[in-house]
Enzyme design. Structure first.
Site, short mmCIF file in Angstrom:
data_model
loop_
_atom_site.label_atom_id
_atom_site.label_comp_id
_atom_site.label_asym_id
_atom_site.label_seq_id
_atom_site.Cartn_x
_atom_site.Cartn_y
_atom_site.Cartn_z
N ASN A 1 0.83 -1.21 0.00
CA ASN A 1 0.00 0.00 0.00
C ASN A 1 0.86 1.25 0.00
OD1 ASN A 1 -0.34 -1.36 2.82
ND2 ASN A 1 -1.05 0.67 3.34
N ASP A 2 0.77 2.12 0.97
CA ASP A 2 1.34 3.47 0.86
C ASP A 2 2.82 3.52 0.48
OD1 ASP A 2 -0.98 3.42 2.34
OD2 ASP A 2 -0.22 4.66 3.98
N GLN B 1 4.58 0.24 2.24
CA GLN B 1 3.85 -0.66 3.13
C GLN B 1 3.72 -2.00 2.42
OE1 GLN B 1 1.92 0.57 6.44
NE2 GLN B 1 4.03 1.22 6.10
N TRP C 1 -3.86 -6.99 2.80
CA TRP C 1 -3.23 -6.17 3.83
C TRP C 1 -3.02 -6.95 5.12
CZ3 TRP C 1 -4.10 -4.30 8.76
CH2 TRP C 1 -3.31 -3.20 9.15
N TRP D 1 4.12 1.02 10.24
CA TRP D 1 3.23 1.76 9.36
C TRP D 1 3.91 2.97 8.73
CZ3 TRP D 1 -2.32 1.64 11.99
CH2 TRP D 1 -2.77 0.32 11.99
N ARG E 1 -1.44 9.04 13.38
CA ARG E 1 -0.47 8.31 12.55
C ARG E 1 0.07 9.11 11.36
NH1 ARG E 1 -5.45 5.84 12.00
NH2 ARG E 1 -6.37 5.79 9.92
N ASP E 2 1.15 8.57 10.79
CA ASP E 2 1.74 9.00 9.53
C ASP E 2 2.47 10.35 9.63
OD1 ASP E 2 0.37 6.70 8.76
OD2 ASP E 2 -1.30 7.82 7.90
N GLU F 1 -5.33 10.77 7.11
CA GLU F 1 -4.19 9.88 7.02
C GLU F 1 -3.12 10.53 6.14
OE1 GLU F 1 -5.77 5.40 7.44
OE2 GLU F 1 -6.04 6.17 5.43
N ASP G 1 -9.70 9.09 5.20
CA ASP G 1 -10.03 7.70 5.50
C ASP G 1 -11.51 7.43 5.19
OD1 ASP G 1 -9.48 5.16 6.33
OD2 ASP G 1 -9.60 5.59 8.47
C1 FRU Z 1 -3.11 4.58 4.73
C2 FRU Z 1 -2.77 3.85 6.01
C3 FRU Z 1 -1.98 4.70 6.96
C4 FRU Z 1 -1.29 3.68 7.82
C5 FRU Z 1 -0.99 2.59 6.82
C6 FRU Z 1 -1.07 1.21 7.37
O1 FRU Z 1 -3.39 3.72 3.68
O2 FRU Z 1 -3.95 3.38 6.63
O3 FRU Z 1 -2.76 5.63 7.70
O4 FRU Z 1 -0.14 4.19 8.42
O5 FRU Z 1 -1.93 2.74 5.77
O6 FRU Z 1 -0.70 0.26 6.40
#
Ligand code: FRU
Length: 516
Positions: free
Chosen positions: A21-22, A38, A46, A81, A145-146, A204, A238
């Site tokens: 993912n990210d 990710q 996931w 994350w 987060r992030d 996010e 989100d």
């Molecule tokens: C965004 C997210 C972030 C988090 C990560 C977890 O897609 O949900 O907020 O840090 O992915 O994989």
């Protein structure tokens, strides 16, 4: 099964297998572009999140490196994350990321390269001070987060970072908190918030960076504020899974960012992309003095299909981001020019007339939406189409005349017919029509890569990304058509240039890939 393999891309980054993912911590370090992401090393869905790692000399060809960080401490036991890199003035690198703890609390952690002289940044050390930040009073443990790339505030001789969250006691507001630090180990929460927008929910992957309003070069994240500089605030919503940005003014003294146009605030106004695009992040590239944007392109097929094909998700082609000096109210995004090195065998067409109601095949073999008919459109291109047009994705424009006589232009992708194979039709692929308004027509580019289409209209004012799953329109079978479904106007394509794209290599790093 080979049918499913076909859909792997030729110049969009993706891991060898499994879930991604990210984009995380993108940066340029001692000759190499780094992309972390990710990554679930165990499956195509996931979970189990680690930091995958790849490097490139040109943002086009990539080498896979070993996983950079895995959950191996209590403070990231449930996942390493998303996070961001900051290059310090002495050239060293600090990485901040969110750990999801064994109790599912979101905390921020610091990591740094074990050997700052290793340009590949192969080994990472997590700080003994971790976690360096825990959710402050009033913030829920799962809404923190992030962390962003840090920016330097000279008047305080300190850095600042932003972290996304939400405030449910304030009308479900999305917020960005700001912390000050001088050593990346201890932090002070600044009073107030950088910004907050009611009703937008959890923010996010906040990104915060300066753009020049006067020149076509990018700015370092710590560039001085003042005349000729605006700040972009971006958050990934989100609630609706889209990346929204707004342009505004940042004042470090008051820790406040104010949007130029409150009607186009973060989460209610402009999006980076009107298709499948999320959790994006920019970095400053000192080599070409540009700001480069990465975004995660998720799948629109089912988890079942992802498990069968063994992989899920792509990253966009990295995009250069600039302030649009013409409109003064939006960004311009364009694929990094490095991608042009993959071009070959171009064909040029000019003044092709497309009479109302017709489809014109372009003689080149390339690797409710558009079918509707109005007086002024739709018209555009059919890409990844098979010969009889049973399979196709339309990239098109249409004009709408409103009651006051003014005309607006819409730019869209129609995925409704991108896959015709019965097995895939049954596989609950999400197909939709994406669209947005664009100001005028001129300077479009389109990148088609087996199973992903990225479109940039008006020099990059409006972008749309679609995941498509062609079954017969693959490789030699993929054709390109111009169409005009308008009932009332003939359309002329004044000029059209088509390039074949070579494949970029994306493969494991080997001994022979010496560092120049
Ligand atoms: C965004 C997210 C972030 C988090 C990560 C977890 O897609 O949900 O907020 O840090 O992915 O994989």
């Amino acid at each position: 099964n080979s049918m499913l393999l076909w859909q792997r891309t030729a110049f969009h980054f993706q891991p060898q297998k499994n879930w991604m993912n990210d984009p995380n911590g993108p940066t340029y370090y001692r000759g190499w572009y780094h992309l972390f992401y990710q990554y679930n090393p165990a499956s195509a869905v996931w979970g189990n999140i680690t930091w995958g790692h790849a490097v490139s000399l040109d943002l086009v060809h990539w080498f896979y490196l070993p996983i950079a960080m895995v959950p191996d401490h209590w403070y990231d036991a449930n996942g390493v994350w998303t996070g961001s890199a900051t290059i310090l003035p002495d050239g060293r690198l600090a990485m901040l990321y969110t750990g999801s703890t064994a109790e599912l609390v979101q905390v921020q952690n610091l990591a740094f390269p074990a050997d700052q002289d290793d340009p590949l940044l192969l080994t990472w050390v997590k700080s003994e001070s971790n976690p360096v930040l825990v959710p402050p009073p009033g913030i829920a443990p799962k809404d923190f987060r992030d962390p962003t790339t840090a920016w330097y505030v000279p008047s305080e001789s300190a850095w600042r970072i932003a972290i996304g969250s939400k405030n449910d006691s304030q009308r479900h507001a999305g917020i960005a908190l700001v912390y000050r630090t001088s050593d990346f180990l201890s932090y002070e929460l600044l009073p107030g918030v950088l910004h907050s927008v009611a009703g937008t929910g959890m923010w996010e992957c906040v990104d915060f960076y300066p753009v020049s309003t006067e020149s076509a070069t990018g700015l370092d994240t710590s560039a001085a504020t003042g005349p000729g500089v605006k700040h972009v605030l971006k958050a990934s919503m989100d609630d609706d899974r889209n990346d929204y940005y707004a342009i505004g003014t940042y004042e470090a003294a008051t820790n406040a960012w104010v949007p130029d146009d409150p009607e186009k605030d973060v989460g209610i106004g402009l999006r980076y992309d009107y298709g499948m695009f999320y959790a994006s992040k920019t970095f400053y590239d000192p080599v070409k003095q540009r700001r480069v944007l990465w975004g995660w392109i998720g799948e629109t097929d089912s988890e079942r299909t992802d498990l069968r094909k063994g992989w899920a998700s792509l990253q966009t082609i990295p995009r250069t981001v600039l302030f649009d000096q013409q409109t003064g109210s939006n960004l311009l995004q364009w694929p990094v020019d490095d991608v042009e090195t993959l071009r070959s065998g171009s064909q040029e067409f000019s003044n092709i007339s497309i009479p109302a109601g017709s489809v014109v095949p372009l003689d080149c073999s390339t690797s409710g939406g558009a079918a509707g008919r109005g007086v002024l459109g739709p018209f555009g291109l059919l890409v990844l189409a098979d010969d009889d047009l049973s399979e196709q994705t339309a990239v098109y424009f249409y004009f709408v005349r409103s009651t006051d006589g003014s005309i607006s232009t819409h730019f869209c992708h129609d995925e409704l017919r991108h896959a015709c194979h019965p097995a895939l039709l049954a596989a609950d692929i999400v197909k939709r029509v994406y669209g947005s308004l664009v100001p005028v027509l001129d300077g479009e580019t389109l990148s088609v890569d087996h199973s992903v289409i990225e479109s940039f209209a008006q020099g990059g004012r409006t972008c749309i990304t679609s995941r498509v799953y062609p079954t017969s329109a693959t490789y030699g079978g993929g054709r390109l058509f111009l169409f005009n479904n308008a009932t009332g106007v003939d359309v002329t394509a004044k000029s059209l240039k088509i390039w074949q794209m070579g494949s970029a290599f994306i493969r494991p790093f080997s001994e022979h890939d010496s560092v120049s």
